[in-house]
Design an enzyme around this catalytic site. Structure first.
Site, short mmCIF file in Angstrom:
data_model
loop_
_atom_site.label_atom_id
_atom_site.label_comp_id
_atom_site.label_asym_id
_atom_site.label_seq_id
_atom_site.Cartn_x
_atom_site.Cartn_y
_atom_site.Cartn_z
N LYS A 117 0.85 -1.20 0.00
CA LYS A 117 0.00 0.00 0.00
C LYS A 117 0.88 1.24 0.00
O LYS A 117 1.72 1.43 0.88
CB LYS A 117 -0.90 -0.01 1.23
N ASP B 171 -2.19 10.53 3.87
CA ASP B 171 -3.60 10.16 4.04
C ASP B 171 -4.30 11.14 4.97
O ASP B 171 -4.16 11.07 6.19
CB ASP B 171 -3.71 8.74 4.60
N LYS C 250 -9.64 13.05 8.66
CA LYS C 250 -9.10 12.62 9.95
C LYS C 250 -8.99 13.81 10.90
O LYS C 250 -8.93 14.97 10.46
CB LYS C 250 -7.70 12.03 9.76
N ASP D 7 1.73 6.23 5.88
CA ASP D 7 0.72 5.33 5.32
C ASP D 7 1.21 4.65 4.04
O ASP D 7 0.47 3.89 3.43
CB ASP D 7 -0.58 6.10 5.05
N ASP E 289 -11.92 7.32 4.22
CA ASP E 289 -10.70 7.06 4.99
C ASP E 289 -10.36 5.57 5.04
O ASP E 289 -9.36 5.18 5.60
CB ASP E 289 -10.84 7.62 6.41
N GLU F 142 -9.35 3.90 2.51
CA GLU F 142 -8.89 3.98 1.12
C GLU F 142 -7.85 2.93 0.77
O GLU F 142 -7.70 2.57 -0.40
CB GLU F 142 -8.33 5.38 0.84
N ARG G 98 -7.67 -0.25 1.25
CA ARG G 98 -8.24 -1.46 0.65
C ARG G 98 -8.72 -1.21 -0.78
O ARG G 98 -8.78 -2.14 -1.58
CB ARG G 98 -9.36 -1.99 1.54
#
Length: 502
Positions: free
Chosen positions: A275, A280, A287, A298, A357, A359, A361
């Site tokens: 990933k 993020d 967030k 991230d 959020d 995201e 996946r």
């Protein structure tokens, strides 16, 4: 930092005569002196035995004693390190001894060290393991981000390690395997350093383009194959889930494929998918501001698979390994994806994006569909996927999900062997119920209960054509607080897994 191995026979006269800044010797608690400790005792006419008798040094775990200008010893200093009881000398006790020695050395100006802790093998381990583990732990502790990127501070830090050269003493019978282990440990450490650098760099530097250029540099350095797909190619592949995440950012996305071909041409590859969200914000599902700076981490899944490929290439493993990295930012804007939007993934399955959020996946599911073309032996995705995994496992174990028991067992074993541990989590079919949607094939979240599990179950829907595992490194990829920084995990686990495959 330079590592070498040397076969030393402590029974021979002059074994302690080698010049260095420090000689590191391990001593068990309540144990007859042996090896380097015995040689030191003989050379100093009973000094070690007297220290033990007086209670000045008893060999307890976590203890050390620094001696200066010891007669009969070529080193300027001698560092005694407590190993604890020999019957309790596990892999973790060995690691503690290494770290104890490093803390003591940090208080000195020692640059060259003769290291004899490698003559003590942990229970059920061999000399090669002791050497590889020592090298990786020493390099891990010696990592200083600002030393590697001094341009980020106007004044240089002065707290760097002084260690430059370490000679690891090993039994003569293990000299050949120990030399290979030292080289492999160095390769793993180099991969970890790259992973940590990428994680620690600010997101205005480590963009998707920067990750792509890093992959190109690895390919150039080790003569690997690399392909970087841009937005138009991603659109042509109909990666609707990945593209949905990219919409809010001005930074162009990239889809990186880095190939190491060390095995036979017909050997099915191991594919590592990382990933790569370089920052993020959560997107429209924004967030909280506090701690958001850490969302530069991230992309640690992407960093770890690139670091693993670098390590594997340096080691020259007889494996075919492919790293696949979907990378972009997750940002809010007037054209960003909104909660409730429905998108079509590369697999053809539709997804209701209930929370922008969640995201990671979304970019992973398209990558997991893409890798079907490689007809892989195994696919392992690595992601800082869920805060729920931190709630479940804290910062000790990586959360591991696997479809097959054989793959799960191999990953757990690799984690134990590398001291980069993982804990298997469930993938029961009943959890899939939480992903149901009235408006698409699935939602991208399943509510608060079992959040890490339902995230893995989401990914499982895109991995039915191959053996697959998912590593949730949200709790292990970086540290917060005073020790803030990327850890380099799970590079040791992944490299050990690949080494164990042959």
């Amino acid at each position: 930092m330079e590592f070498s191995t040397k076969a030393l026979d402590w029974a021979k006269a002059g074994a302690l005569a080698a010049k260095s800044d420090c000689l590191v010797i391990g001593l068990f608690e309540s144990q007859t002196l042996a090896g380097a400790a015995k040689a030191l005792d003989v050379a100093t006419k009973g000094l070690v035995a007297r220290l033990v008798k007086l209670g000045d040094f008893e060999g307890k775990r976590g203890t050390s004693l620094l001696l200066h200008e010891v007669a009969g010893v070529g080193a300027a200093r001698v560092l005694l390190v407590g190993l604890g009881k020999e019957a309790d000398f596990t892999d973790r006790a060995y690691a503690e001894a290494v770290r104890t020695a490093l803390r003591a050395l940090a208080s000195t100006k020692a640059a060259s060290v003769t290291w004899t802790l490698t003559e003590h093998t942990a229970r059920d381990k061999d000399t090669a393991w002791a050497v590889l583990t020592a090298v990786t732990l020493i390099r891990e502790a010696s990592y200083r981000f600002i030393e590697r990127h001094p341009e980020l501070k106007s004044k240089r830090d002065k707290n760097g390690t002084g260690l430059r050269k370490l000679v690891l003493a090993v039994p003569a019978a293990d000299a050949k395997t120990a030399s290979v282990a030292a080289a492999r440990g160095t390769a793993i450490a180099n991969g970890m350093d790259l992973t940590r650098d990428l994680g620690n760099l600010p997101s205005n530097i480590c963009t998707p383009t920067y990750l792509a250029n890093t992959a190109r540099q690895i390919a150039k350095d080790f003569k690997l194959k690399v392909e970087v797909l841009g937005r138009k190619q991603i659109e042509a592949l109909k990666m609707g889930a990945f593209l949905a995440v990219t919409k809010g950012s001005v930074e162009p996305p990239a889809f990186i494929v880095l190939r190491y071909e060390g095995g036979p041409a017909k050997q099915a590859p191991v594919v590592l998918v990382g990933k790569g969200i370089t920052f993020d914000t959560g997107g429209i599902s924004l967030k909280p501001g506090e701690g958001m700076d850490e969302m530069k981490y991230d992309m640690c899944g992407a960093a770890s698979v690139l670091g693993t490929l670098r390590a594997v290439a340096e080691m020259g493993l007889k494996q075919n390994v492919i790293a696949v990295v979907p990378t972009c930012e997750n940002m809010p804007s007037g054209i960003a994806t909104k909660p409730g939007d429905v998108v079509t993934s590369m697999s053809g399955q539709t997804i209701e994006i209930l929370n922008t959020d969640a995201e990671g996946r979304l970019i992973l599911c398209d990558a997991l569909t893409y890798v079907e073309r490689f007809k892989p032996a195994v696919v392992i995705d690595v992601a800082t996927l869920t805060g729920a995994c931190i709630i479940a496992l804290g910062h000790i174990n990586t959360g591991m999900y696997a479809r097959s028991d054989a793959l799960a067992d191999a990953l757990v074993a690799a984690g134990k062997q590398s001291l980069d541990t993982a804990w298997r989590m469930p993938l029961d079919e009943e959890y899939q119920e939480q992903l149901k949607s009235n408006f698409a094939d699935m939602g991208n979240i399943g509510g608060r209960p079992a959040g890490s599990v339902t995230a893995a179950c989401f990914l499982a829907r895109f991995t039915e054509k191959y053996d697959w595992a998912h590593l949730d490194i949200a709790g292990t990829a970086w540290k917060s607080g005073a020790a803030k920084g990327a850890t380099g995990r799970p590079v040791p686990l992944l490299t050990r897994f690949l080494m164990d495959r042959g």
